[in-house]
Design an enzyme around this catalytic site. Structure first.
Site, short mmCIF file in Angstrom:
data_model
loop_
_atom_site.label_atom_id
_atom_site.label_comp_id
_atom_site.label_asym_id
_atom_site.label_seq_id
_atom_site.Cartn_x
_atom_site.Cartn_y
_atom_site.Cartn_z
N ARG A 257 -4.02 -0.27 -20.67
CA ARG A 257 -5.65 0.03 -20.67
C ARG A 257 -6.11 0.51 -19.35
O ARG A 257 -5.70 -0.24 -18.10
CB ARG A 257 -6.42 -1.10 -20.93
CG ARG A 257 -6.24 -1.45 -22.50
CD ARG A 257 -7.25 -2.71 -22.77
NE ARG A 257 -6.71 -3.09 -24.18
CZ ARG A 257 -7.47 -4.07 -24.73
NH1 ARG A 257 -8.31 -4.77 -24.36
NH2 ARG A 257 -7.00 -4.51 -26.08
N ARG A 272 -7.80 -8.66 -15.58
CA ARG A 272 -8.03 -7.33 -16.33
C ARG A 272 -7.07 -6.39 -15.56
O ARG A 272 -7.32 -5.94 -14.41
CB ARG A 272 -9.49 -6.96 -15.91
CG ARG A 272 -9.81 -5.91 -16.81
CD ARG A 272 -11.21 -5.59 -16.75
NE ARG A 272 -11.97 -6.53 -17.43
CZ ARG A 272 -12.31 -6.79 -18.47
NH1 ARG A 272 -11.58 -6.10 -19.61
NH2 ARG A 272 -13.05 -7.76 -19.04
N GLU A 346 -12.93 -14.50 -21.51
CA GLU A 346 -12.32 -13.86 -22.83
C GLU A 346 -11.02 -13.81 -23.11
O GLU A 346 -10.34 -13.28 -22.19
CB GLU A 346 -12.81 -12.67 -23.33
CG GLU A 346 -12.57 -11.93 -24.62
CD GLU A 346 -12.74 -10.59 -25.03
OE1 GLU A 346 -11.85 -9.84 -25.33
OE2 GLU A 346 -13.54 -9.90 -24.03
N SER A 349 -10.37 -11.62 -29.56
CA SER A 349 -11.33 -10.92 -30.10
C SER A 349 -11.08 -10.66 -31.43
O SER A 349 -9.95 -9.99 -31.82
CB SER A 349 -11.56 -9.62 -29.37
OG SER A 349 -12.78 -8.76 -29.89
N ARG A 387 -3.06 -12.66 -19.02
CA ARG A 387 -4.48 -13.49 -19.02
C ARG A 387 -4.52 -14.87 -19.39
O ARG A 387 -5.00 -15.65 -18.94
CB ARG A 387 -5.29 -12.57 -19.72
CG ARG A 387 -6.77 -13.19 -19.49
CD ARG A 387 -8.01 -12.54 -20.20
NE ARG A 387 -8.15 -11.05 -19.89
CZ ARG A 387 -9.16 -10.44 -20.04
NH1 ARG A 387 -10.06 -10.80 -21.12
NH2 ARG A 387 -9.22 -9.07 -19.91
#
Length: 420
Positions: A257, A272, A346, A349, A387
């Site tokens: 990403r 991130r 987070e 999801s 993460r």
């Protein structure tokens, strides 16, 4: 993508969904283009029928009438080509507008922006350390598990090398997730990460979100940001059997990403990054809202079980309309406690799409009565690393600098109970 008949019948509802989700799309323009599309289709069909009828009649006519009808048929051909050119332009605009139409959120979805997200469950208590706790970067440097400096040298910002126990933990959490999902009936899949544009468009990552994807222009391919793209596109343009549904897939892949627009504390350490590994859950199901809700909860439970096995405090949050994606009907995030952030971050999801993705990818199934229907799709993260290592290392650190490894993870790291 939605059924245009549904959009025609519920235009105000679609406009409201676009407003709630913050998506710019001109529904009135779409309906006008749709009307012109249908008119042109009828006109072209009528002209072709007339041309075909002329062609059948010509051989049976006297010479003088035959020539007159040939000339009329030639003019019909020119008109058809003009109409088809107009139709092609209209279809192009119609398709582009349809790709922007949002899926209406479920009635129980909170209304508002990110601040309206609603906590629905909290499990475990954040640790209270009797010593100054270290952040994950400090812990990983202490135990020679991470090299960010050389990662940046080799690959640029937000790049890293995992080392030694960092590698074992990274692979261990992925394998723990795969084993859990295999036990629960999921088909394990190692998926392509370089895909054609139709897979990105079909799963709803294009055209909105295109700026987040890495593009390989020489080959017209894209790097996926999740195995969801490959797993859902796996059955593109297929007709499935109703008795085989639901299909449960667990895909493991690298994920890429660009993270355009992210800043601040989200860019610290491993939170991130541009490249990471992920185990993704995907389900293809019959078009049944009640079953879809049950499967959504099943996907959430699988992720929660992994966090329980990792002995991590977490909470489940129902996502509000303004924080949802274009295609999502229902969405929950799982956020795991990260001491260095002093907050939940987070890590998972979970999304329900109904037939939004299946319509784009033409994934249908044959019902018991012989009719065809579009499948419903759902997905949720099982685990994403590195993460999750933030929470794992920071929550399980000890005063003497060691890091305790949860019992469920020990078989995947050579039986070690501690790092350090």
């Amino acid at each position: 993508m939605l059924d245009i008949r549904f959009i025609r019948a519920h235009a105000d509802r679609i406009k409201e969904a676009a407003r709630l989700k913050g998506i710019e799309v001109d529904i009135d323009r779409l309906l006008a283009v749709d009307e012109r599309r249908r008119e042109l289709l009828q006109e072209v069909e009528a002209l072709k029928q007339r041309r075909n009828e002329n062609s059948r009649r010509i051989p049976k006519l006297p010479p003088d009438e035959r020539e007159r009808l040939r000339e009329e048929t030639r003019r019909l051909g020119e008109t058809i080509r003009e109409k088809e050119a107009e139709l092609a332009a209209v279809l192009e605009e119609f398709h582009a507008l349809m790709l922007l139409v949002p899926n209406p959120p479920s009635p129980d979805t909170p209304v508002g922006d990110e601040s309206a997200n609603r906590e629905v469950k909290r499990v475990g208590e954040p640790p209270s350390f009797p010593f100054p706790p270290k952040n994950h970067v400090e812990l990983m440097l202490l135990h020679d598990m991470l090299d960010v400096e050389r990662g940046v040298k080799v690959a640029g910002s937000r790049s890293y090398f995992l080392k030694n126990d960092g590698v074992l933990l990274h692979l261990g959490v992925l394998r723990l997730a795969l084993d859990l999902l295999r036990e629960r009936g999921f088909t394990l899949m190692y998926v392509p990460v370089l895909v054609n544009a139709f897979a990105m468009e079909g799963t709803g990552y294009f055209p909105l979100g295109r700026e987040q994807a890495y593009h390989i222009p020489e080959d017209e391919k894209y790097l996926v940001g999740t195995a969801e793209v490959s797993l859902v596109a796996y059955h593109a343009e297929e007709i499935l059997r109703e008795e085989d549904l639901p299909l449960r897939y667990a895909g493991i892949s690298e994920a890429f990403r660009r993270e355009v627009g992210s800043a601040g504390r989200d860019t610290f350490g491993l939170y991130r990054v541009h490249q990471f590994s992920k185990v993704e859950q995907v389900i293809l199901a019959p078009a049944d809202e009640e079953l879809s809700y049950q499967l959504h909860m099943e996907l959430l439970e699988n992720a929660e079980e992994l966090l329980r096995r990792l002995e991590l405090p977490y909470r489940v949050v129902q996502i509000a309309t303004g924080d949802m994606g274009q295609g999502q009907v229902r969405k929950h995030d799982i956020e795991t406690w990260m001491p260095s952030r002093g907050a939940y971050g987070e890590t998972h999801s979970c999304s329900t799409f109904h037939d939004f993705q299946a319509r784009r990818l033409k994934i249908r199934y044959r019902k018991s009565d012989g009719s065809l229907a579009y499948a419903y799709t759902l997905n949720n993260t099982a685990i994403a690393s590195p993460r999750i290592l933030i929470a794992l290392l920071e929550n399980h650190q000890m005063e003497d600098g060691r890091i305790r490894i949860p019992e469920a993870l020990r078989p995947y790291v050579g039986g070690k109970a501690y790092i350090g």
